[in-house]
Motif scaffolding. Structure first.
Motif, PDB file in Angstrom:
ATOM      1  N   LEU A 397      60.871  24.371  51.304  1.00 57.33           N
ATOM      2  CA  LEU A 397      61.399  24.319  52.665  1.00 57.33           C
ATOM      3  C   LEU A 397      61.034  25.558  53.469  1.00 57.33           C
ATOM      4  O   LEU A 397      61.150  25.545  54.709  1.00 57.33           O
ATOM      5  CB  LEU A 397      62.927  24.162  52.635  1.00 57.33           C
ATOM      6  N   ARG A 398      60.583  26.607  52.823  1.00 63.37           N
ATOM      7  CA  ARG A 398      60.193  27.837  53.521  1.00 63.37           C
ATOM      8  C   ARG A 398      58.727  27.827  53.929  1.00 63.37           C
ATOM      9  O   ARG A 398      58.288  28.713  54.670  1.00 63.37           O
ATOM     10  CB  ARG A 398      60.487  29.055  52.653  1.00 63.37           C
ATOM     11  N   LEU A 399      57.978  26.851  53.445  1.00 61.67           N
ATOM     12  CA  LEU A 399      56.576  26.750  53.856  1.00 61.67           C
ATOM     13  C   LEU A 399      56.520  26.367  55.331  1.00 61.67           C
ATOM     14  O   LEU A 399      57.202  25.430  55.758  1.00 61.67           O
ATOM     15  CB  LEU A 399      55.842  25.703  53.019  1.00 61.67           C
ATOM     16  N   PRO A 400      55.699  27.039  56.132  1.00 60.55           N
ATOM     17  CA  PRO A 400      55.690  26.771  57.578  1.00 60.55           C
ATOM     18  C   PRO A 400      55.429  25.318  57.946  1.00 60.55           C
ATOM     19  O   PRO A 400      56.087  24.775  58.837  1.00 60.55           O
ATOM     20  CB  PRO A 400      54.571  27.685  58.086  1.00 60.55           C
ATOM     21  N   HIS A 401      54.501  24.664  57.245  1.00 59.23           N
ATOM     22  CA  HIS A 401      54.174  23.292  57.663  1.00 59.23           C
ATOM     23  C   HIS A 401      55.309  22.315  57.361  1.00 59.23           C
ATOM     24  O   HIS A 401      55.480  21.316  58.072  1.00 59.23           O
ATOM     25  CB  HIS A 401      52.862  22.825  57.032  1.00 59.23           C
ATOM     26  N   ILE A 402      56.103  22.584  56.334  1.00 63.26           N
ATOM     27  CA  ILE A 402      57.268  21.734  56.047  1.00 63.26           C
ATOM     28  C   ILE A 402      58.445  22.147  56.925  1.00 63.26           C
ATOM     29  O   ILE A 402      59.133  21.295  57.504  1.00 63.26           O
ATOM     30  CB  ILE A 402      57.632  21.798  54.552  1.00 63.26           C
ATOM     31  N   SER A 403      58.665  23.440  57.044  1.00 66.90           N
ATOM     32  CA  SER A 403      59.769  23.935  57.863  1.00 66.90           C
ATOM     33  C   SER A 403      59.636  23.485  59.312  1.00 66.90           C
ATOM     34  O   SER A 403      60.610  23.032  59.931  1.00 66.90           O
ATOM     35  CB  SER A 403      59.816  25.463  57.797  1.00 66.90           C
ATOM     36  N   ASP A 404      58.431  23.570  59.863  1.00 59.33           N
ATOM     37  CA  ASP A 404      58.214  23.178  61.256  1.00 59.33           C
ATOM     38  C   ASP A 404      58.465  21.676  61.460  1.00 59.33           C
ATOM     39  O   ASP A 404      59.046  21.271  62.472  1.00 59.33           O
ATOM     40  CB  ASP A 404      56.794  23.525  61.689  1.00 59.33           C
ATOM     41  N   THR A 405      58.043  20.880  60.506  1.00 62.04           N
ATOM     42  CA  THR A 405      58.249  19.438  60.627  1.00 62.04           C
ATOM     43  C   THR A 405      59.725  19.085  60.526  1.00 62.04           C
ATOM     44  O   THR A 405      60.227  18.243  61.292  1.00 62.04           O
ATOM     45  CB  THR A 405      57.452  18.685  59.546  1.00 62.04           C
ATOM     46  N   LEU A 406      60.433  19.730  59.598  1.00 64.05           N
ATOM     47  CA  LEU A 406      61.868  19.482  59.479  1.00 64.05           C
ATOM     48  C   LEU A 406      62.607  19.913  60.747  1.00 64.05           C
ATOM     49  O   LEU A 406      63.549  19.235  61.185  1.00 64.05           O
ATOM     50  CB  LEU A 406      62.429  20.204  58.263  1.00 64.05           C
ATOM     51  N   THR A 407      62.185  21.008  61.347  1.00 65.22           N
ATOM     52  CA  THR A 407      62.791  21.442  62.608  1.00 65.22           C
ATOM     53  C   THR A 407      62.555  20.410  63.701  1.00 65.22           C
ATOM     54  O   THR A 407      63.459  20.104  64.492  1.00 65.22           O
ATOM     55  CB  THR A 407      62.212  22.804  63.031  1.00 65.22           C
ATOM     56  N   ARG A 408      61.368  19.871  63.740  1.00 62.03           N
ATOM     57  CA  ARG A 408      61.053  18.828  64.729  1.00 62.03           C
ATOM     58  C   ARG A 408      61.932  17.601  64.532  1.00 62.03           C
ATOM     59  O   ARG A 408      62.444  17.024  65.489  1.00 62.03           O
ATOM     60  CB  ARG A 408      59.570  18.462  64.615  1.00 62.03           C
ATOM     61  N   ILE A 409      62.134  17.201  63.272  1.00 66.10           N
ATOM     62  CA  ILE A 409      62.997  16.053  62.980  1.00 66.10           C
ATOM     63  C   ILE A 409      64.436  16.364  63.367  1.00 66.10           C
ATOM     64  O   ILE A 409      65.125  15.544  63.997  1.00 66.10           O
ATOM     65  CB  ILE A 409      62.898  15.683  61.486  1.00 66.10           C
ATOM     66  N   ASP A 410      64.888  17.553  63.020  1.00 71.39           N
ATOM     67  CA  ASP A 410      66.259  17.961  63.336  1.00 71.39           C
ATOM     68  C   ASP A 410      66.489  17.947  64.840  1.00 71.39           C
ATOM     69  O   ASP A 410      67.516  17.414  65.319  1.00 71.39           O
ATOM     70  CB  ASP A 410      66.494  19.361  62.760  1.00 71.39           C
ATOM     71  N   GLU A 411      65.597  18.503  65.600  1.00 70.86           N
ATOM     72  CA  GLU A 411      65.753  18.542  67.054  1.00 70.86           C
ATOM     73  C   GLU A 411      65.762  17.134  67.646  1.00 70.86           C
ATOM     74  O   GLU A 411      66.535  16.840  68.578  1.00 70.86           O
ATOM     75  CB  GLU A 411      64.621  19.370  67.672  1.00 70.86           C
ATOM     76  N   ALA A 412      64.925  16.255  67.094  1.00 68.74           N
ATOM     77  CA  ALA A 412      64.883  14.882  67.608  1.00 68.74           C
ATOM     78  C   ALA A 412      66.198  14.149  67.377  1.00 68.74           C
ATOM     79  O   ALA A 412      66.727  13.480  68.292  1.00 68.74           O
ATOM     80  CB  ALA A 412      63.731  14.125  66.943  1.00 68.74           C
ATOM     81  N   PHE A 413      66.760  14.277  66.181  1.00 68.92           N
ATOM     82  CA  PHE A 413      67.990  13.552  65.889  1.00 68.92           C
ATOM     83  C   PHE A 413      69.205  14.206  66.550  1.00 68.92           C
ATOM     84  O   PHE A 413      70.167  13.518  66.899  1.00 68.92           O
ATOM     85  CB  PHE A 413      68.175  13.401  64.388  1.00 68.92           C
ATOM     86  N   THR A 414      69.157  15.509  66.727  1.00 65.88           N
ATOM     87  CA  THR A 414      70.223  16.164  67.470  1.00 65.88           C
ATOM     88  C   THR A 414      70.248  15.675  68.911  1.00 65.88           C
ATOM     89  O   THR A 414      71.308  15.358  69.473  1.00 65.88           O
ATOM     90  CB  THR A 414      70.043  17.693  67.442  1.00 65.88           C
ATOM     91  N   LYS A 415      69.068  15.551  69.517  1.00 66.57           N
ATOM     92  CA  LYS A 415      68.974  15.044  70.891  1.00 66.57           C
ATOM     93  C   LYS A 415      69.355  13.571  70.956  1.00 66.57           C
ATOM     94  O   LYS A 415      70.039  13.143  71.895  1.00 66.57           O
ATOM     95  CB  LYS A 415      67.548  15.244  71.404  1.00 66.57           C
ATOM     96  N   LEU A 416      68.922  12.808  69.959  1.00 66.25           N
ATOM     97  CA  LEU A 416      69.207  11.368  69.929  1.00 66.25           C
ATOM     98  C   LEU A 416      70.702  11.087  69.963  1.00 66.25           C
ATOM     99  O   LEU A 416      71.165  10.192  70.665  1.00 66.25           O
ATOM    100  CB  LEU A 416      68.582  10.752  68.667  1.00 66.25           C
ATOM    101  N   CYS A 417      71.460  11.872  69.198  1.00 74.59           N
ATOM    102  CA  CYS A 417      72.872  11.583  69.017  1.00 74.59           C
ATOM    103  C   CYS A 417      73.786  12.525  69.807  1.00 74.59           C
ATOM    104  O   CYS A 417      75.005  12.534  69.594  1.00 74.59           O
ATOM    105  CB  CYS A 417      73.231  11.649  67.530  1.00 74.59           C
TER     106      CYS A 417
END
Length: 418
Positions: A397-417
């Motif tokens: 989860l600390r790898l940039p390419h995974i961390s950045d994608t998880l952040t993108r998913i988190d922001e999307a679902f936070t905005k969605l709900c």
């Protein structure tokens, strides 16, 4: 042939590939592929087997069947090579069972999107039985009894019960107690159990108890497996089936072999070379499996947290690489966005957030439910180098390419709900 269509997950994957090729940036969680490079020794075996150009026995050569028998025997299912059939993936083996064994099919609800269409192609009816709150992959025992009685009252003849351990799509694993209860119903109702255990070697915590129906009801259980998920070689198409010992199991196996002889003839020789090595489970391969299961578990747990924090109800993943959230608790908020069912939810995520998931109704769930399957294995990187980094990392989860994608998913679902 009106009404025929490509399997929805495969169709979705093709659509995503086309959009990515056009330059779109998409988070693809709509396809159940173990997105990892092929293990080096597997590639070496594939190359070594390139000279195996003869057809060979329909069931597979003796060596690969002995290896598969050993694989099952080490999992508390004593097996002889004559109980094994290898084939080009578990899908055709499952289809063959539908054509050989009479009767309608009972499925968990939700279930992998191929089970029901295969039953229909075989002229059967698929009955979807709700899963319990604890785990998917198996129907609720009480609901299973009720469904069988209701189906028979309609003149139907349910004879086959399909279980998935661990489960696709929920990513959960039924407890031994639950498996035992479902097997008891199968015994009472004289059902054939088909236990799809293709994710068995991807249980996240090796201490988690795992009981196969073949241990509890051996005379009536067929077990299917393959290398697509555990070893990330889906495109190589390698599957195996273990049939019950005894006359009934032999009759089913003979029928599957008859079907196989007219459809795929035999598993390709190079793939038998790969399968023999894989099912023999040398130490380096066992380590690869352990590393893969750990990675799948860490990333699936991270996505699970995002879904729950956004307001969904979601069973914690225990095996494989899926989560299956239910956004029913935030239906009011989603309704303001025009999201009222699983189809509109998946479409909204694609159109507004460039996130791809597989809508729950495509897995036999209610169309009006706000559910979907997310394949977390698609988040390890777009190149073999990034994927190997994920597999080797102490904390992926600390790898940039995974961390950045998880952040993108988190922001999307936070905005969605919100």
């Amino acid at each position: 042939m009106a009404g025929w269509r490509v399997s929805p997950n495969l169709a979705l994957n093709q659509q995503v590939a086309a959009r990515v090729a056009n330059g779109e940036s998409i988070v693809h969680m709509g396809f159940g592929e173990a997105r990892l490079p092929a293990f080096g020794p597997l590639v070496q075996r594939l190359v070594a087997g390139a000279g195996r150009t003869s057809y060979g026995p329909v069931a597979g050569g003796r060596a690969v069947r002995e290896a598969a028998a050993g694989y099952f025997s080490r999992r508390r299912m004593p097996t002889s090579p004559d109980q094994i059939v290898v084939g080009p993936g578990s899908k055709p083996l499952l289809m063959a069972l539908n054509l050989v064994v009479p009767g309608d099919v009972l499925l968990p609800k939700p279930a992998w999107n191929t089970y029901a269409p295969q039953a229909e192609l075989a002229g059967k009816k698929a009955f979807h039985v709700p899963i319990p709150t604890s785990a998917g992959g198996v129907p609720d025992p009480g609901a299973l009894r009720e469904t069988i009685l209701a189906a028979r009252a309609l003149g139907r003849d349910p004879r086959i019960l399909i279980l998935t351990l661990p489960d696709n799509p929920t990513g959960t694993l039924a407890s031994p107690k639950l498996v035992r209860e479902v097997c008891a119903v199968a015994e009472q109702e004289d059902l054939l159990i088909v236990s799809d255990e293709i994710y068995r070697d991807l249980v996240h915590d090796p201490a988690t108890p795992f009981v196969s129906p073949a241990e509890l009801a051996p005379p009536r259980t067929v077990v299917t497996t393959g290398l697509s998920k555990s070893l990330a070689v889906g495109g190589w198409r390698i599957g195996a089936a273990r049939f019950p010992d005894g006359p009934w199991g032999q009759k089913i196996r003979d029928g599957v072999l008859s079907f196989a002889s007219e459809v795929w003839s035999t598993l390709a020789g190079p793939m038998q070379e790969v399968a023999e090595y894989a099912f023999s489970e040398p130490p380096e391969l066992r380590q690869r499996l352990a590393d893969s299961a750990r990675l799948h578990g860490v990333v699936a747990a991270a996505v699970h947290r995002i879904m729950v924090d956004a307001g969904a109800v979601c069973r914690p993943p225990a095996g494989g690489f899926y989560v299956y959230p239910d956004f029913g608790p935030v239906r009011g908020k989603l309704g303001l966005l025009g999201v009222t069912d699983s189809d509109s939810l998946a479409q909204h995520l694609l159109d507004e957030h460039a996130i791809v998931v597989l809508a729950g109704h495509l897995l036999g769930d209610d169309f009006g439910a706000l559910k979907f399957k997310a394949a977390t294995s698609m988040l390890y990187g777009d190149t073999a180098e990034l994927q190997e980094q994920a597999l080797a990392a102490a904390d992926p989860l600390r790898l940039p390419h995974i961390s950045d994608t998880l952040t993108r998913i988190d922001e999307a679902f936070t905005k969605l709900c919100a």
